[in-house]
Design a protein around this motif. Structure first.
Motif, PDB file in Angstrom:
ATOM      1  N   PHE A 196      10.018 -30.794  27.878  1.00  0.00           N
ATOM      2  CA  PHE A 196       9.846 -31.697  29.019  1.00  0.00           C
ATOM      3  C   PHE A 196      10.520 -31.136  30.262  1.00  0.00           C
ATOM      4  O   PHE A 196      10.162 -31.493  31.373  1.00  0.00           O
ATOM      5  CB  PHE A 196      10.420 -33.079  28.704  1.00  0.00           C
ATOM      6  N   GLN A 197      11.534 -30.299  30.070  1.00  0.00           N
ATOM      7  CA  GLN A 197      12.262 -29.763  31.217  1.00  0.00           C
ATOM      8  C   GLN A 197      11.907 -28.308  31.477  1.00  0.00           C
ATOM      9  O   GLN A 197      12.708 -27.573  32.042  1.00  0.00           O
ATOM     10  CB  GLN A 197      13.767 -29.884  30.972  1.00  0.00           C
ATOM     11  N   CYS A 198      10.735 -27.865  31.031  1.00  0.00           N
ATOM     12  CA  CYS A 198      10.280 -26.491  31.258  1.00  0.00           C
ATOM     13  C   CYS A 198      11.197 -25.471  30.594  1.00  0.00           C
ATOM     14  O   CYS A 198      11.315 -24.339  31.061  1.00  0.00           O
ATOM     15  CB  CYS A 198      10.162 -26.148  32.742  1.00  0.00           C
ATOM     16  N   ARG A 199      11.893 -25.876  29.530  1.00  0.00           N
ATOM     17  CA  ARG A 199      12.717 -24.926  28.802  1.00  0.00           C
ATOM     18  C   ARG A 199      12.111 -24.723  27.425  1.00  0.00           C
ATOM     19  O   ARG A 199      11.094 -25.316  27.085  1.00  0.00           O
ATOM     20  CB  ARG A 199      14.137 -25.482  28.619  1.00  0.00           C
ATOM     21  N   LEU A 200      12.758 -23.895  26.619  1.00  0.00           N
ATOM     22  CA  LEU A 200      12.269 -23.671  25.263  1.00  0.00           C
ATOM     23  C   LEU A 200      13.044 -24.469  24.229  1.00  0.00           C
ATOM     24  O   LEU A 200      12.580 -24.671  23.127  1.00  0.00           O
ATOM     25  CB  LEU A 200      12.380 -22.188  24.912  1.00  0.00           C
ATOM     26  N   ARG A 260      15.890 -32.010  20.678  1.00  0.00           N
ATOM     27  CA  ARG A 260      16.290 -30.898  21.544  1.00  0.00           C
ATOM     28  C   ARG A 260      15.089 -30.061  21.943  1.00  0.00           C
ATOM     29  O   ARG A 260      15.012 -29.566  23.072  1.00  0.00           O
ATOM     30  CB  ARG A 260      17.336 -30.050  20.826  1.00  0.00           C
ATOM     31  N   LYS A 261      14.162 -29.883  21.013  1.00  0.00           N
ATOM     32  CA  LYS A 261      12.958 -29.126  21.336  1.00  0.00           C
ATOM     33  C   LYS A 261      12.136 -29.854  22.389  1.00  0.00           C
ATOM     34  O   LYS A 261      11.690 -29.285  23.381  1.00  0.00           O
ATOM     35  CB  LYS A 261      12.098 -28.955  20.075  1.00  0.00           C
ATOM     36  N   ILE A 262      11.933 -31.161  22.151  1.00  0.00           N
ATOM     37  CA  ILE A 262      11.097 -31.941  23.067  1.00  0.00           C
ATOM     38  C   ILE A 262      11.760 -32.028  24.433  1.00  0.00           C
ATOM     39  O   ILE A 262      11.110 -31.878  25.473  1.00  0.00           O
ATOM     40  CB  ILE A 262      10.820 -33.320  22.456  1.00  0.00           C
ATOM     41  N   ALA A 263      13.078 -32.230  24.426  1.00  0.00           N
ATOM     42  CA  ALA A 263      13.807 -32.253  25.690  1.00  0.00           C
ATOM     43  C   ALA A 263      13.579 -30.945  26.433  1.00  0.00           C
ATOM     44  O   ALA A 263      13.310 -30.930  27.629  1.00  0.00           O
ATOM     45  CB  ALA A 263      15.287 -32.458  25.433  1.00  0.00           C
TER      46      ALA A 263
END
Ligand code: SF4
Ligand code: SF4
Lengths: 373, 226
Positions: free
Chosen positions: A69-73, A63-66
């Motif tokens: 990768f999507q400019c989220r935290l 979830r962190k990496i996702a």
């Protein structure tokens, strides 16, 4: 008595003696039943702990990496940087209503997630994490790995079929077709390593890489086999770009549409542990598993490498491969069903066969690095 | 497997109905060999991975804002629409003439304007400019419509309340003439009588279609003090 000399210690390459928990239990059995039982208990606790902790860590990481990768935290609220997010989610799933839909095949619906998780646990048992951290070892290890990873599809097929839902059904059928197809290519890639190592035993395969990992010692054919294995095993664990069985846009959630609560958690956990297993096996077969980075003949260099413990080598390699698989997921678009089938039967399979044949020639004529050892 | 090669596109001029038109010709789809396709595919996958890797490894591209924590430093975008307000000059005077153009433009009757003839000016003056925050869709049509540039959308967004009735605002803080009428009144004493102060919640305003004590229900879009 010889005087202690650091040079002598460093010059002598370490010999790795593999002691699995099962073999310790067997050795202890004639002497003390209690000691033997303790080793078995230790193995069980070890597998359960590995299952739970790896699952929690991987889901959080994903979830962190996702997010990044999507400019989220990603998760940020539960605990510092959201580290307790998966714990909270697990508790939520555990207390959720365990629901069996009307018209479902009750028994199979309940059994399916356990089957999926059983296959995962059976594979964890044989994964060599370090010379002393392996629950069991067997002389037909590669055959076992291939057979059990094919067995996991039973859970998915039963889950989809018993749900009495068209999405689940289609998702399960796609998963069946996909997993069984890609199983072939994955096995062909593993056979290349078996040719080089000359053994089917997993600890033996790791020890055969004491002069260098097969990915570079077997040069060309090793790299091709590794690429094929990574692609095929990504498809086997239903991850993007091969997440066709659960393609959200067309199938709601695929085979686990009708699952909730703890039995959904089992499917989910099995999926994430399978990712760990695939990374672990890829590391074991191609990157030397827990074997430190060795170059045949350079004993001094090898001894320096031995200073890093074997378990740490395994952890580092597996983490790198897990990151690679997550990286795939957040980069590649999903394949269509026919593209997925064409990739396997028209590209991976022929390439895999040619590669296996080439590997046989390479082994026959000793054209790889350090063939004498 | 046929591949499209954008570099092969060709520009040329063609005669279409007597005019010359510049066209870009897509190249023919080419069929290349099996190995070419495999390597081309792998290469494009690697290109994609190279693009996404920096996103996955660095934190500098993250756009998420941690809202309650960054409250002190948070600045909303200029075009963010969250609250309708009057544009006021330095003395707090607005330019709304009460022409009702915005009331007519509003697609869901969120604006109700009450006007009255001013005793001194003899012109229409806005008594209450009622804006129904709870019904507004923030389409901004009222702002575009206003011929006197009296309205604007502000970016402040913390408007949660426990009572729906608190979402019905008076935009004007005084009942009286707009800025330019104000300037035409010369007598100092008369100027002082021009405006009566009102608060944002002054007077009773019914919610959608309902009535409150002393305030009958109004039909959709119906305004005026009558
Ligand atoms: S923004 Fe749109 S909905 Fe809101 S008051 Fe103006 S015209 Fe009406
Ligand atoms: S805000 Fe503008 S459009 Fe609306 S009544 Fe006033 S002057 Fe007319």
């Amino acid at each position: 008595m010889s005087v202690f000399s650091p040079a002598a210690v460093i010059a002598a390459p370490q010999v790795f003696e593999v002691k699995t928990l099962a073999s310790r239990a067997a050795t202890a059995l004639p002497g003390s039943l209690l000691e033997s039982a303790l080793y078995v208990l230790l193995a069980v606790v070890w597998i359960v702990a590995l299952l739970a902790l790896t699952g929690l860590a991987l889901i959080y990481l994903e979830r962190k990496i996702a997010g990044h990768f999507q400019c989220r935290l990603g998760p940020m609220r539960v605990g510092p940087h959201g580290i307790f997010q998966t714990v909270a989610d697990t508790i939520k799933l555990l207390v959720k209503e365990d629901f069996v839909p009307d018209g479902a095949d009750k028994v199979l619906h309940v059994v399916a997630p356990f089957l999926a998780l059983t296959a995962t646990i059976l594979l964890l048992v044989i994964l060599p994490l370090s010379p002393i951290l392996q629950a069991a070892d067997m002389n037909i290890g590669v055959v076992y790995v291939t057979a059990i990873s094919g067995f996991g599809v039973m859970g998915i097929l039963l889950g989809g079929w018993s749900s009495n839902n068209k999405w689940s059904m289609i998702g399960a059928m796609r998963a069946g077709a996909q997993i069984i197809s890609y199983e072939i290519s994955a096995t062909l890639a593993l056979l290349v390593v078996v040719l080089f190592a000359g053994t089917l035993r997993l600890s033996g395969i790791v020890q055969s890489q004491a002069d260098g990992w097969w990915i570079w010692r077997a040069h060309g054919v090793g790299v091709v086999a590794f690429v094929i294995y990574v692609i095929a095993s990504t498809a086997e664990i239903n991850r993007t770009p091969f997440d066709i069985p659960e393609g959200e846009s067309e199938l709601a959630a695929g085979f686990h549409t009708e699952y909730s609560g703890i039995r959904f958690a089992f499917f989910f956990l099995a999926e994430f542990i399978n990712m760990f297993l695939v990374a672990g096996f890829a590391a074991t077969f191609f990157w030397g598993g827990w074997m430190p980075f060795h170059v045949g003949g350079l004993d001094g260099f090898n001894s320096v490498m031995d200073l890093v413990p074997a378990g740490a080598w395994f952890a580092a390699k597996t983490s790198a491969l897990v990151f690679l698989v997550m990286w795939f997921r957040w980069t590649f678009p999903r394949l269509r069903v026919d593209q997925m089938m064409r990739l396997e039967w028209k590209i991976l399979l022929p390439v895999g066969f040619v590669n296996l044949f080439a590997a046989a020639l390479v082994v026959l004529y000793g054209l790889y690095f350090f063939p004498g050892t | 497997m046929a591949l499209f090669d954008p570099k092969g596109a060709r520009a040329e001029t063609r005669q279409v109905a007597g005019k010359s038109v510049a066209v870009l010709l897509a190249p023919r789809l080419v069929r290349r060999g099996f190995l070419h396709d495999v390597f081309y595919g792998l290469k494009s996958l690697l290109t994609g991975m190279r693009v996404t890797l920096p996103y996955g490894l660095t934190t500098s591209r993250i756009v998420t804002r941690q809202y309650p924590e960054n409250r002190g430093t948070l600045k909303m975008y200029e075009r963010y629409r969250a609250r309708l307000t009057f544009i006021r000059d330095g003395q707090g005077r607005h330019t709304c003439t009460g022409c009702r153009n915005c009331e007519k433009a509003c697609p869901n009757g969120s604006i109700i304007i009450e006007t009255a003839k001013g005793a001194v000016t003899g012109k229409n003056e806005v008594q209450r400019f009622i804006w129904r925050f709870d019904a507004c869709t923030f389409c901004n049509l009222c702002v575009y419509t206003c011929p006197f540039d009296a309205l604007e959308m502000k970016g402040d967004f913390e408007h949660a309340v426990f009572d729906r009735r608190l979402l019905v605002y008076n935009l004007n803080s005084y009942a009286g003439p707009h800025a330019s009428l104000w300037d035409k009144v010369e007598d100092e004493e008369q100027r002082k009588t021009l405006a009566t102060k009102i608060s944002p919640y002054d007077g009773k305003v019914p919610l959608a279609g309902t009535s409150m004590a002393g305030c009958p229900a109004r039909a959709h879009g119906e305004g005026g003090a009558s």
